[in-house]
Design an enzyme around this catalytic site. Structure first.
Site, PDB file in Angstrom:
ATOM      1  N   LYS A 116       5.248   3.956  35.503  1.00  0.00           N
ATOM      2  CA  LYS A 116       5.314   2.914  34.303  1.00  0.00           C
ATOM      3  C   LYS A 116       6.099   1.555  34.559  1.00  0.00           C
ATOM      4  O   LYS A 116       5.784   0.276  34.215  1.00  0.00           O
ATOM      5  CB  LYS A 116       6.309   4.258  33.080  1.00  0.00           C
ATOM      6  CG  LYS A 116       5.491   4.734  31.971  1.00  0.00           C
ATOM      7  CD  LYS A 116       5.774   5.092  31.166  1.00  0.00           C
ATOM      8  CE  LYS A 116       5.020   6.305  29.834  1.00  0.00           C
ATOM      9  NZ  LYS A 116       3.584   6.434  30.387  1.00  0.00           N
ATOM     10  N   GLU A 200      13.326   0.928  26.571  1.00  0.00           N
ATOM     11  CA  GLU A 200      13.339  -0.929  26.210  1.00  0.00           C
ATOM     12  C   GLU A 200      13.006  -0.438  24.686  1.00  0.00           C
ATOM     13  O   GLU A 200      13.723   0.454  24.361  1.00  0.00           O
ATOM     14  CB  GLU A 200      11.728  -0.393  26.712  1.00  0.00           C
ATOM     15  CG  GLU A 200      10.289   1.240  26.073  1.00  0.00           C
ATOM     16  CD  GLU A 200       8.595   0.437  26.390  1.00  0.00           C
ATOM     17  OE1 GLU A 200       8.790  -0.132  27.886  1.00  0.00           O
ATOM     18  OE2 GLU A 200       8.146   0.664  25.884  1.00  0.00           O
ATOM     19  N   HIS A 234       1.991  11.538  19.861  1.00  0.00           N
ATOM     20  CA  HIS A 234       1.472  10.409  20.554  1.00  0.00           C
ATOM     21  C   HIS A 234       0.081  10.911  20.661  1.00  0.00           C
ATOM     22  O   HIS A 234      -0.791  11.146  21.710  1.00  0.00           O
ATOM     23  CB  HIS A 234       2.422  10.673  21.811  1.00  0.00           C
ATOM     24  CG  HIS A 234       3.734  10.994  21.174  1.00  0.00           C
ATOM     25  ND1 HIS A 234       3.719   9.608  21.321  1.00  0.00           N
ATOM     26  CD2 HIS A 234       4.643  10.746  21.707  1.00  0.00           C
ATOM     27  CE1 HIS A 234       5.585   9.183  20.773  1.00  0.00           C
ATOM     28  NE2 HIS A 234       5.868  10.711  20.914  1.00  0.00           N
ATOM     29  N   ARG A 296      -9.785   4.888  33.509  1.00  0.00           N
ATOM     30  CA  ARG A 296     -11.050   5.889  33.097  1.00  0.00           C
ATOM     31  C   ARG A 296     -11.364   5.703  32.343  1.00  0.00           C
ATOM     32  O   ARG A 296     -11.236   4.372  31.652  1.00  0.00           O
ATOM     33  CB  ARG A 296     -10.577   7.266  33.248  1.00  0.00           C
ATOM     34  CG  ARG A 296      -8.989   7.580  32.000  1.00  0.00           C
ATOM     35  CD  ARG A 296      -8.764   8.575  32.067  1.00  0.00           C
ATOM     36  NE  ARG A 296      -8.011   8.964  31.246  1.00  0.00           N
ATOM     37  CZ  ARG A 296      -7.419   8.277  30.137  1.00  0.00           C
ATOM     38  NH1 ARG A 296      -7.917   8.501  29.025  1.00  0.00           N
ATOM     39  NH2 ARG A 296      -5.966   8.590  29.722  1.00  0.00           N
TER      40      ARG A 296
HETATM   41  P1  ADP Z   1       3.175   8.722  27.095  1.00  0.00           P
HETATM   42  O1  ADP Z   1       2.505   8.555  28.663  1.00  0.00           O
HETATM   43  O2  ADP Z   1       3.949   9.931  27.656  1.00  0.00           O
HETATM   44  O3  ADP Z   1       2.679   8.816  26.171  1.00  0.00           O
HETATM   45  P2  ADP Z   1       3.261   6.120  26.679  1.00  0.00           P
HETATM   46  O4  ADP Z   1       4.180   4.449  26.432  1.00  0.00           O
HETATM   47  O5  ADP Z   1       1.596   5.558  26.575  1.00  0.00           O
HETATM   48  O6  ADP Z   1       3.939   7.738  26.490  1.00  0.00           O
HETATM   49  O7  ADP Z   1       3.719   6.401  25.143  1.00  0.00           O
HETATM   50  C1  ADP Z   1       3.717   7.178  23.843  1.00  0.00           C
HETATM   51  C2  ADP Z   1       2.777   6.907  22.498  1.00  0.00           C
HETATM   52  O8  ADP Z   1       4.732   6.296  21.938  1.00  0.00           O
HETATM   53  C3  ADP Z   1       2.556   5.077  22.269  1.00  0.00           C
HETATM   54  O9  ADP Z   1       1.302   5.431  21.331  1.00  0.00           O
HETATM   55  C4  ADP Z   1       3.025   4.974  20.505  1.00  0.00           C
HETATM   56  O10 ADP Z   1       2.493   5.893  19.595  1.00  0.00           O
HETATM   57  C5  ADP Z   1       5.055   5.541  21.284  1.00  0.00           C
HETATM   58  N1  ADP Z   1       5.763   4.223  22.154  1.00  0.00           N
HETATM   59  C6  ADP Z   1       5.361   3.825  23.199  1.00  0.00           C
HETATM   60  N2  ADP Z   1       6.037   3.031  23.790  1.00  0.00           N
HETATM   61  C7  ADP Z   1       6.890   2.467  22.019  1.00  0.00           C
HETATM   62  C8  ADP Z   1       7.627   1.390  21.551  1.00  0.00           C
HETATM   63  N3  ADP Z   1       8.531   0.831  22.629  1.00  0.00           N
HETATM   64  N4  ADP Z   1       8.323   1.681  20.703  1.00  0.00           N
HETATM   65  C9  ADP Z   1       8.169   2.830  19.613  1.00  0.00           C
HETATM   66  N5  ADP Z   1       7.098   2.974  19.964  1.00  0.00           N
HETATM   67  C10 ADP Z   1       6.657   3.671  21.129  1.00  0.00           C
END
Ligand code: ADP
Length: 646
Positions: A116, A200, A234, A296
């Site tokens: 990430k 973040e 999620h 993908r």
């Molecule tokens: P992972 O790879 O573990 O699934 P992600 O970065 O894709 O993590 O984030 C998963 C979920 O978490 C997102 O779909 C969103 O709902 C929430 N999320 C991620 N980043 C943020 C953020 N900065 N603020 C609020 N919610 C977030």
């Protein structure tokens, strides 16, 4: 175009890829584990190769065996589907080293998006907006804490190697930061072998909006957005395209950012750029930030296909075979609105527990697209994801599409396992969702309402009772066969964890009064079938003393064998039988054991409950006829006692 393609996957996605291959006249090779030997994807393929084993590590993750299968069957290319090896750059390199084509992006593009922090750096350099935060290599707690303060609380700590929400912590204020950091780091280290985190800004009221992109290695186009804000922990539940409330201006800004992201890493094939969007106060062209890129084909790609008319798998095959991008950005447009709901074998009231079982009956309504890897009669096995199907609908606008979704869910028929159908239906009826007010917290906030099961209606119970008593067949009434039935009978039913008695009283041809749940329901057979207190009978499946009524809230009712009552009353004696279909949990005795009346001899699990089976009299066990872990039908003999000496 390729002559033969191997699909390195199983389930609905393997079947969906094969459908397009077939349409293009491409031969297909399936691979499968031992437990999948009879699976639908194996049946659909022209050739099938066994990988052995049951677990993914013994089968679908064996890259070398899959490459060998491709070579042995003359396949020129491998389609990875999603999951398993689809985002494994080492596998991509091994495929290419073997002289085969990987239908997907280059290994370098997968690596660029693998972590990430690095991905955010690449995106920021390409001019893609990223969530404000810190993603440096200095991981000292003091520095991380001061970066968090700079960003401003609330903040999110994320594992750089994270996935599936693991290693992620929401921190509301500075006082909680140190503990949350420790927890996130140790969780990340345990799950990914990498404890590095980034910090973040936490976006309040976030929406998950992703852009479908497609590249040829140099250029890319986007195929508009999908809104995947309806998530539980999620995990996406219902997805739609386009996103409610999206303006042309914001769509253009997000599309351009996604195309820049894809082109920055030389992307080839289908990919998805996920953005988090600030949903508070409506969508704004400057209110979206890059989250991650999925290199993908996504599970939810069908909603994009529905609104664009593009077959994304066909594009994947064409571009992998060396053809240019099938069209330019200006050739693409949106038609109507689409939804996808993910149908799972899971026990929602028990906390969304994955369920298993044989699908005694499975049918999907006409007018909806159902992507599935199973058929009536197939097992939902504990080895894989319990997804039964994706139900996809399309309509000229969001309102009509949503109405079609509700109807499609009501008309989807599954018997033999519990499913999340009622939950999906409740979600499709949710007022906020109906108005297009979605955010990732919606399901969590309203979970109680969404999983509340309606009180069972007497009319539905009466229908189940009539069916389980064997009185529903109109031909039997016409031929007079039912006259052989007793004029009045009492049967015991099991509904969820409740026992319900029904008294059926035959008044005349096709006229039965059913006393149940404190009411008398008039069951009447007319020219258009049965009615229960005037309501038309629901579509249903009956098998093995178990009936499933389909509809918005599916209902499963099991007839309890009268022998159980006999056993309780101390009659019967020699045989201990299963009172209903179920799983033998435990057997407490062996042949030769001396038992006393009332002793617990075995435990049967059925309808989510454990039922103790007791000895009806004193005696000696002659034979044990079942094994723990075995599935038994109603009435199956489990234990036999030696005949009583008289
Ligand atoms: P992972 O790879 O573990 O699934 P992600 O970065 O894709 O993590 O984030 C998963 C979920 O978490 C997102 O779909 C969103 O709902 C929430 N999320 C991620 N980043 C943020 C953020 N900065 N603020 C609020 N919610 C977030």
């Amino acid at each position: 175009m390729f002559d033969t393609v191997l699909i390195a996957n199983r389930g609905e996605i393997a079947c969906r890829v094969m459908e397009t291959c077939r349409r293009l006249g491409v031969r297909t090779v399936a691979v499968h584990s031992d437990v999948d030997a009879q699976a639908r994807h194996v049946e659909m393929a022209d050739v099938a190769v066994s990988l052995g084993g049951a677990s993914p590590a013994e089968s679908y993750l064996r890259g070398d065996a899959i490459i060998a299968a491709a070579q042995a069957t003359g396949a020129q290319a491998i389609h990875p589907g999603y999951g398993f090896l689809s985002e494994n750059p080492d596998f991509v390199e091994a495929v290419e080293a073997a002289g085969l084509v990987f239908i997907g992006p280059p290994a370098s593009a997968i690596r660029a998006m693998g972590l990430k922090d690095a991905a955010k750096d690449v995106m920021a350099r390409a001019g893609v907006p990223v969530v404000p935060g810190y993603q440096g290599s200095d991981q000292s707690p003091g520095l991380l804490a001061s970066e968090a303060a700079k960003i401003g609380y609330p903040v999110l700590i994320k594992a750089v190697a994270g996935g599936g929400g693991k290693g992620m912590r929401l921190v509301e204020n500075a006082g909680e930061f140190a503990d949350a950091l420790k927890a996130a780091q140790s969780e990340a280290l345990a799950a990914f072998g990498n404890g590095h985190v980034l910090i973040e800004k936490f976006i309040t009221s976030p929406r998950h909006i992703e852009m479908q992109v497609f590249g040829d290695g140099t250029r890319a186009v986007h195929l508009f957005e999908r809104d995947c804000s309806l998530q539980r922990r999620h995990q996406k539940v219902i997805e739609e395209a386009p996103a409610p409330g999206m303006s042309a201006e914001m769509r253009a800004a997000m599309g351009q950012a996604a195309v820049r992201a894809a082109e920055a890493i030389g992307y080839r094939g289908a990919g998805t750029v996920e953005f988090i969007v600030d949903g508070s106060g409506g969508l704004r062209p400057d209110g979206f930030w890059f989250m991650e890129m999925n290199t993908r084909l996504q599970v939810e790609h069908p909603v994009t296909e529905a609104i664009t008319g593009v077959d994304l798998v066909e594009w994947q095959l064409r571009v992998a075979a060396g053809e240019p991008l099938p069209c330019a950005q200006e050739d693409l447009s949106i038609r109507g609105h689409a939804f996808e709901a993910r149908l799972y074998a899971e026990d929602v009231p028990a906390g969304f527990l994955p369920a298993t079982g044989r699908l005694a009956h499975l049918a999907f309504p006409e007018g909806a697209r159902a992507d599935t890897g199973v058929r009536s009669g197939d097992e939902v096995s504990p080895h894989y994801d319990p997804m039964i199907a994706k139900v996809i609908v399309h309509g000229p606008d969001r309102d009509v599409a949503l109405r079609r979704l509700r109807r499609a869910l009501e008309e989807t028929e599954v018997a033999g396992t519990v499913t999340n159908l009622a939950f999906l239906g409740a979600l499709a009826q949710h007022e906020g969702f109906s108005r297009g007010e979605v955010d990732t917290g919606l399901i969590g906030r309203d979970l109680e309402i969404l999983i509340a099961v309606e009180d069972t209606e007497p009319a539905a119970l009466a229908q189940a009772a009539v069916m389980l008593a064997g009185l529903q067949d109109a031909r039997d009434w016409l031929s007079g066969f039912t006259l052989w039935q007793p004029l009045s009978q009492r049967i015991a039913l099991c509904v969820g964890d409740k026992k319900v008695m029904a008294e059926l009283c035959v008044l005349g041809a096709g006229r039965v009064d059913v006393a149940i749940a404190g009411q008398v329901v008039a069951a009447r057979l007319g020219s258009r079938g049965w009615r229960f207190n005037g309501q038309a009978a629901r579509a249903a499946h009956v098998e093995d003393g178990r009936v499933t009524l389909f509809g918005a809230v599916p209902l499963e009712v099991v007839r309890i064998d009268p022998l159980e009552q006999a056993g309780e009353a101390g009659a019967g004696g020699d045989l201990i039988e299963a009172p209903m279909p179920g799983l033998v949990r435990e057997i407490f005795v062996a042949a030769g054991a001396r038992v006393a009346k009332g002793d617990r001899l075995a435990i049967l699990e059925a309808m989510k409950m454990e039922h103790a089976l007791r000895a009806a009299r004193d005696g000696v066990v002659a034979e044990v006829l079942a094994e723990p872990g075995g599935q038994v039908a109603a009435g199956a003999a489990l234990i036999r006692l030696e005949a009583e000496e008289t």
